[in-house]
Design a protein around this motif. Structure first.
Motif, PDB file in Angstrom:
ATOM      1  N   ALA A 505       0.491  -1.355   0.167  1.00  0.00           N
ATOM      2  CA  ALA A 505       0.334  -0.101  -0.238  1.00  0.00           C
ATOM      3  C   ALA A 505       0.956   1.322  -0.476  1.00  0.00           C
ATOM      4  O   ALA A 505       0.613   2.163  -0.641  1.00  0.00           O
ATOM      5  N   LEU A 506       2.267   1.326   0.791  1.00  0.00           N
ATOM      6  CA  LEU A 506       2.874   2.235   0.775  1.00  0.00           C
ATOM      7  C   LEU A 506       3.638   2.427  -0.889  1.00  0.00           C
ATOM      8  O   LEU A 506       3.649   3.837  -0.805  1.00  0.00           O
ATOM      9  N   VAL A 507       3.754   1.653  -1.348  1.00  0.00           N
ATOM     10  CA  VAL A 507       4.349   1.615  -2.427  1.00  0.00           C
ATOM     11  C   VAL A 507       3.263   2.273  -3.294  1.00  0.00           C
ATOM     12  O   VAL A 507       3.585   3.295  -3.614  1.00  0.00           O
ATOM     13  N   LEU A 508       2.194   1.461  -3.335  1.00  0.00           N
ATOM     14  CA  LEU A 508       1.396   2.597  -4.110  1.00  0.00           C
ATOM     15  C   LEU A 508       1.337   4.180  -3.894  1.00  0.00           C
ATOM     16  O   LEU A 508       1.326   4.730  -4.866  1.00  0.00           O
ATOM     17  N   ALA A 509       0.895   4.452  -2.491  1.00  0.00           N
ATOM     18  CA  ALA A 509       0.741   5.536  -2.635  1.00  0.00           C
ATOM     19  C   ALA A 509       2.011   6.488  -2.463  1.00  0.00           C
ATOM     20  O   ALA A 509       1.786   7.731  -2.780  1.00  0.00           O
ATOM     21  N   GLU A 510       2.842   5.887  -2.801  1.00  0.00           N
ATOM     22  CA  GLU A 510       4.533   6.977  -2.667  1.00  0.00           C
ATOM     23  C   GLU A 510       3.720   6.886  -4.577  1.00  0.00           C
ATOM     24  O   GLU A 510       4.459   8.139  -5.263  1.00  0.00           O
ATOM     25  N   LYS A 511       3.670   6.051  -5.681  1.00  0.00           N
ATOM     26  CA  LYS A 511       3.420   6.291  -6.752  1.00  0.00           C
ATOM     27  C   LYS A 511       2.317   6.690  -7.118  1.00  0.00           C
ATOM     28  O   LYS A 511       2.369   8.415  -8.187  1.00  0.00           O
ATOM     29  N   ILE A 512       1.355   7.176  -6.402  1.00  0.00           N
ATOM     30  CA  ILE A 512       0.474   7.712  -7.525  1.00  0.00           C
ATOM     31  C   ILE A 512       0.447   9.396  -6.327  1.00  0.00           C
ATOM     32  O   ILE A 512       0.367   9.811  -7.366  1.00  0.00           O
ATOM     33  N   ASP A 513       1.371   9.190  -5.301  1.00  0.00           N
ATOM     34  CA  ASP A 513       1.555  10.983  -4.830  1.00  0.00           C
ATOM     35  C   ASP A 513       2.204  12.224  -5.958  1.00  0.00           C
ATOM     36  O   ASP A 513       1.979  12.794  -6.178  1.00  0.00           O
ATOM     37  N   SER A 515       2.430  10.983  -9.036  1.00  0.00           N
ATOM     38  CA  SER A 515       1.981  11.158 -10.522  1.00  0.00           C
ATOM     39  C   SER A 515       0.060  12.340  -9.996  1.00  0.00           C
ATOM     40  O   SER A 515      -0.242  12.676 -11.130  1.00  0.00           O
ATOM     41  N   ILE A 516      -0.248  12.518  -8.807  1.00  0.00           N
ATOM     42  CA  ILE A 516      -1.466  13.592  -8.920  1.00  0.00           C
ATOM     43  C   ILE A 516      -1.218  15.013  -9.672  1.00  0.00           C
ATOM     44  O   ILE A 516       0.280  15.660  -8.994  1.00  0.00           O
ATOM     45  N   LEU A 517      -2.241  15.592  -9.460  1.00  0.00           N
ATOM     46  CA  LEU A 517      -1.740  17.135 -10.586  1.00  0.00           C
ATOM     47  C   LEU A 517      -0.979  17.803  -9.247  1.00  0.00           C
ATOM     48  O   LEU A 517      -1.748  17.774  -8.041  1.00  0.00           O
ATOM     49  N   PRO A 518       0.078  18.307  -9.129  1.00  0.00           N
ATOM     50  CA  PRO A 518       0.916  18.901  -7.854  1.00  0.00           C
ATOM     51  C   PRO A 518      -0.812  19.916  -7.231  1.00  0.00           C
ATOM     52  O   PRO A 518      -0.465  20.150  -6.073  1.00  0.00           O
ATOM     53  N   SER A 519      -1.619  20.035  -7.996  1.00  0.00           N
ATOM     54  CA  SER A 519      -2.429  21.358  -6.947  1.00  0.00           C
ATOM     55  C   SER A 519      -3.158  20.542  -5.939  1.00  0.00           C
ATOM     56  O   SER A 519      -3.871  21.464  -5.066  1.00  0.00           O
ATOM     57  N   MET A 520      -3.777  19.174  -6.669  1.00  0.00           N
ATOM     58  CA  MET A 520      -3.967  18.662  -5.470  1.00  0.00           C
ATOM     59  C   MET A 520      -3.494  18.129  -4.486  1.00  0.00           C
ATOM     60  O   MET A 520      -3.533  17.189  -4.292  1.00  0.00           O
ATOM     61  N   ARG A 521      -2.190  18.027  -4.566  1.00  0.00           N
ATOM     62  CA  ARG A 521      -1.613  16.931  -3.559  1.00  0.00           C
ATOM     63  C   ARG A 521      -1.254  16.804  -2.565  1.00  0.00           C
ATOM     64  O   ARG A 521      -1.436  15.790  -1.657  1.00  0.00           O
ATOM     65  N   LYS A 522      -2.177  18.070  -2.513  1.00  0.00           N
ATOM     66  CA  LYS A 522      -1.718  18.365  -1.316  1.00  0.00           C
ATOM     67  C   LYS A 522      -3.117  18.447  -0.306  1.00  0.00           C
ATOM     68  O   LYS A 522      -3.466  18.705   1.089  1.00  0.00           O
ATOM     69  N   SER A 523      -4.254  18.406  -1.116  1.00  0.00           N
ATOM     70  CA  SER A 523      -5.904  18.669  -0.765  1.00  0.00           C
ATOM     71  C   SER A 523      -5.642  17.326   1.282  1.00  0.00           C
ATOM     72  O   SER A 523      -4.837  16.269   0.656  1.00  0.00           O
ATOM     73  N   TRP A 524      -6.662  17.639   1.425  1.00  0.00           N
ATOM     74  CA  TRP A 524      -6.840  16.844   3.276  1.00  0.00           C
ATOM     75  C   TRP A 524      -7.393  15.844   2.428  1.00  0.00           C
ATOM     76  O   TRP A 524      -7.120  14.807   3.240  1.00  0.00           O
ATOM     77  N   ARG A 525      -7.648  15.261   1.163  1.00  0.00           N
ATOM     78  CA  ARG A 525      -8.181  13.666   1.424  1.00  0.00           C
ATOM     79  C   ARG A 525      -7.517  12.936   0.609  1.00  0.00           C
ATOM     80  O   ARG A 525      -7.258  11.944   0.872  1.00  0.00           O
ATOM     81  N   TRP A 526      -6.924  13.855  -0.023  1.00  0.00           N
ATOM     82  CA  TRP A 526      -5.345  12.350  -0.397  1.00  0.00           C
ATOM     83  C   TRP A 526      -4.099  12.748   0.747  1.00  0.00           C
ATOM     84  O   TRP A 526      -3.599  11.200   0.929  1.00  0.00           O
ATOM     85  N   ARG A 527      -4.061  13.647   1.435  1.00  0.00           N
ATOM     86  CA  ARG A 527      -3.150  13.224   3.250  1.00  0.00           C
ATOM     87  C   ARG A 527      -4.080  12.497   3.467  1.00  0.00           C
ATOM     88  O   ARG A 527      -2.680  11.746   4.320  1.00  0.00           O
ATOM     89  N   ILE A 528      -4.970  12.581   4.089  1.00  0.00           N
ATOM     90  CA  ILE A 528      -5.558  11.172   5.408  1.00  0.00           C
ATOM     91  C   ILE A 528      -5.342  10.096   3.862  1.00  0.00           C
ATOM     92  O   ILE A 528      -5.072   8.877   5.258  1.00  0.00           O
ATOM     93  N   PHE A 529      -4.899   9.907   3.268  1.00  0.00           N
ATOM     94  CA  PHE A 529      -4.967   8.536   2.319  1.00  0.00           C
ATOM     95  C   PHE A 529      -3.260   8.371   2.260  1.00  0.00           C
ATOM     96  O   PHE A 529      -3.094   7.055   2.553  1.00  0.00           O
ATOM     97  N   LYS A 530      -2.402   8.838   2.239  1.00  0.00           N
ATOM     98  CA  LYS A 530      -1.169   8.884   1.942  1.00  0.00           C
ATOM     99  C   LYS A 530      -0.805   8.627   3.821  1.00  0.00           C
ATOM    100  O   LYS A 530      -0.100   7.769   3.576  1.00  0.00           O
ATOM    101  N   LEU A 531      -1.596   9.176   4.305  1.00  0.00           N
ATOM    102  CA  LEU A 531      -0.621   8.995   5.946  1.00  0.00           C
ATOM    103  C   LEU A 531      -1.297   7.468   6.863  1.00  0.00           C
ATOM    104  O   LEU A 531      -0.907   6.761   7.406  1.00  0.00           O
TER     105      LEU A 531
END
Length: 592
Positions: A505-513, A515-531
């Motif tokens: 899961a962490l490998v995939l999270a790093e890969k997805i992180d 690829s996401i557009l820079p403007s949305m990479r720090k959105s809370w929705r993505w951050r709670i998944f990454k965390l």
């Protein structure tokens, strides 16, 4: 005319066509790249013009705005020729017209248009054609529970209102919430807490009605303040949640009049507000097992709420009544069915589904064809603190529960303790909107919209891994003991298997992180998944909740959830149900 111009610089991507389904369908022709957006609200009442900003703000969050290239002109209209729950979006030659049978459906249609766009760093792509939105189930409500210092209790009003907007854009058409400070927290409340809660309540009511959503509030149970007369206390010998220090036995002398006076006082406090309906609740907190009251769900409960109904109709003659069957057993159901044949006032039954949808209402036709809505438990499941380890995502579970309820249900009232289960809300809503769809279809839509740029296959596999590592089963003793007990009482082999899943899961999270557009990479929705991926990796590899990386992740979650007040409560042994397992100043209980 209210006109807004938003500019988006040019890049191109292929628009993936959506599957044609019963509730939402898309008929498409050519695709076009747009580099600016112009909106017109001239056909809407002035107080509804804000829907244009809902559109442009979300486009602006996902792209970097410049001013060269083609313009997409978007207009909005309430169309009486459409059904109330129907929207049509026509896209042709640089114009998109969003029409809905009423305003909340215009909002839902706007959300569908937003999700039809394909976002690039400097452009959006949209296909010409017609899109239709017509949900299969008409009741789609989110219960935003505001207690125990959770997000909806403590977050700034602007964040809560923005989140309600997001839900409305996905097509959720109702909100249920508390307007008065919850009794379970009253002993800990300061005057400033009470004032803040009331101000936020007023803003929620106003905003929900501005969105044209259904608003329901608590209709009452047999709970009372902790300082109630001791002689009114309910019988505590009860084998399920409820009947604690807050519960009243309505059969004791004077107790029923006391409960009715509390209910009337509560209604009078918001009698100037437009309330569409009342929700009645049996257990948690609630119930009594004395001879005159048991089984509570089929005896004491129905006698009490019938009297509450009379109070509500005095102030709201046309209100809707929703009666919960939460935690009913067969004894409750049998007597409750007898009552249903005699009554003439209940509009909906709320039927909960924890492990499985109850068999009783599936095997016995509902008296008088009363409508059923489900009560998906999307928050309090598995680990505790709920959401304290990051996002909770269980699409497979909720599709299974949906299929069980599908033969009898006409909608849902999902229960939410915060924003950590945002994906679960969208999955449940998507299934009830379009029963022909599957959870994977909804995950793709969510990923395209919220995490533009990511590979949707990677995202679906990532969510499957998070669901596989979620369940921990252990009963709680402290705010984090689900996981502590799991680590102590689980074999090395199972923990090693969990660690392998968490690593993937962490490998995939790093890969997805990446690829996401820079403007949305720090959105809370993505951050709670990454965390969540980071925390799982730390817990299952180190068998320790408090590695340095995990502590940093908890700190960020506290900020996202506005959980600072929960942390202060934890230091005093109170609450902490949705707070990361981290005490103030990051002190913690020893692991051994």
């Amino acid at each position: 005319m209210n006109t807004h111009y938003w500019f988006i610089s040019a890049t191109c991507m292929v628009l993936m066509t959506s599957m044609v389904q019963a509730a939402t369908s898309i008929v498409t022709t050519q695709q076009v790249t747009y580099t600016r957006i112009q909106t017109s609200t001239k056909d809407l009442p002035k107080d509804k013009a804000f829907v244009a900003s809902m559109l442009t703000e979300r486009i602006g969050e996902r792209t970097q705005l410049q001013g060269r290239g083609k313009t997409l002109k978007v207009s909005f209209r309430i169309d009486p020729s459409l059904e109330e729950d129907e929207a049509v979006i026509d896209i042709s030659k640089g114009r998109a017209v969003v029409r809905g049978g009423r305003f909340r459906t215009v909002v839902a249609g706007t959300g569908q248009l937003l999700r039809a766009l394909r976002y690039q760093e400097h452009s959006v792509v949209l296909r010409d054609g017609r899109q239709t939105y017509h949900p299969a189930n008409h009741f789609r409500q989110a219960y935003l529970s505001r207690h125990f210092d959770n997000f909806f209790h403590r977050a700034p009003a602007k964040d809560i209102l923005r989140y309600i907007d997001d839900l409305a854009l996905w097509g959720i058409n109702g909100i249920h919430t508390m307007l008065q400070y919850p009794e379970v927290d009253a002993d800990h409340a300061t005057p400033a807490d009470l004032d803040s809660f009331k101000t936020t309540s007023d803003q929620i009511v106003e905003h929900v009605h501005a969105l044209d959503l259904i608003l329901t509030v608590t209709g009452g149970s047999n709970t009372a303040p902790s300082d109630m007369p001791k002689e009114y206390h309910a019988n505590k010998n009860i084998p399920r949640r409820g009947a604690d220090e807050y519960n009243v036995c309505p059969e004791k002398p004077g107790a029923l009049d006391y409960l009715l006076s509390l209910r009337k006082e509560a209604v009078q406090k918001f009698a100037d507000k437009k309330i569409d309906g009342f929700v009645y609740w049996p257990y948690d907190e609630g119930g009594c097992t004395c001879e005159e009251c048991r089984p509570w769900g089929g005896k004491g409960y129905v006698k009490l709420i019938e009297k509450y109904r009379n109070i509500h109709e005095e102030y709201y003659p046309h209100c809707t009544h929703l009666v919960s069957t939460w935690f009913f057993d067969d004894d409750d159901w049998k007597l409750f069915y007898d009552y249903l044949f005699r009554q003439d006032w209940i509009d909906y039954l709320i039927v909960d589904a924890h492990n499985d949808f109850p068999r009783f209402p599936l095997e016995h036709p509902i008296p008088k064809n009363i409508k059923i809505i489900t009560f998906p438990e999307i928050s309090m499941w598995g680990r505790r603190p709920w959401g304290g380890f990051g996002a909770i995502a269980m699409p497979e579970r909720f599709e299974r529960l949906f299929r069980q309820a599908q033969p009898v249900a006409c909608g849902f009232q999902l229960y939410s303790e915060g924003i950590f289960e945002d994906l679960n809300k969208i999955v449940v809503n998507g299934l009830y909107t379009t029963p022909a769809s599957h959870a994977d279809d909804i995950l793709e839509k969510y990923a395209h919209y919220e995490f533009p740029g990511c590979d949707t296959e990677d995202f679906k596999e990532f969510i499957r891994l998070l669901e596989a590592t979620h369940w921990t089963r252990q009963a709680p003793n402290t705010h984090h003991s689900y996981v502590v007990n799991y680590l102590k009482n689980t074999s090395d082999e199972e923990l090693a298997a969990r660690a392998r899943l968490a690593d993937k899961a962490l490998v995939l999270a790093e890969k997805i992180d990446k690829s996401i557009l820079p403007s949305m990479r720090k959105s809370w929705r993505w951050r709670i998944f990454k965390l969540r991926a980071v925390i799982d990796h730390e817990i299952f590899n180190n068998r320790n909740l408090y590695t340095p990386a995990a502590i940093e992740a908890y700190r960020e979650l506290v900020r996202i959830y506005h959980a600072e007040e929960q942390q202060r409560g934890l230091a005093k042994g109170y609450g902490g149900h949705t707070c990361p397992p981290l005490l103030p100043e990051y002190k913690r209980e020893p692991q051994n």
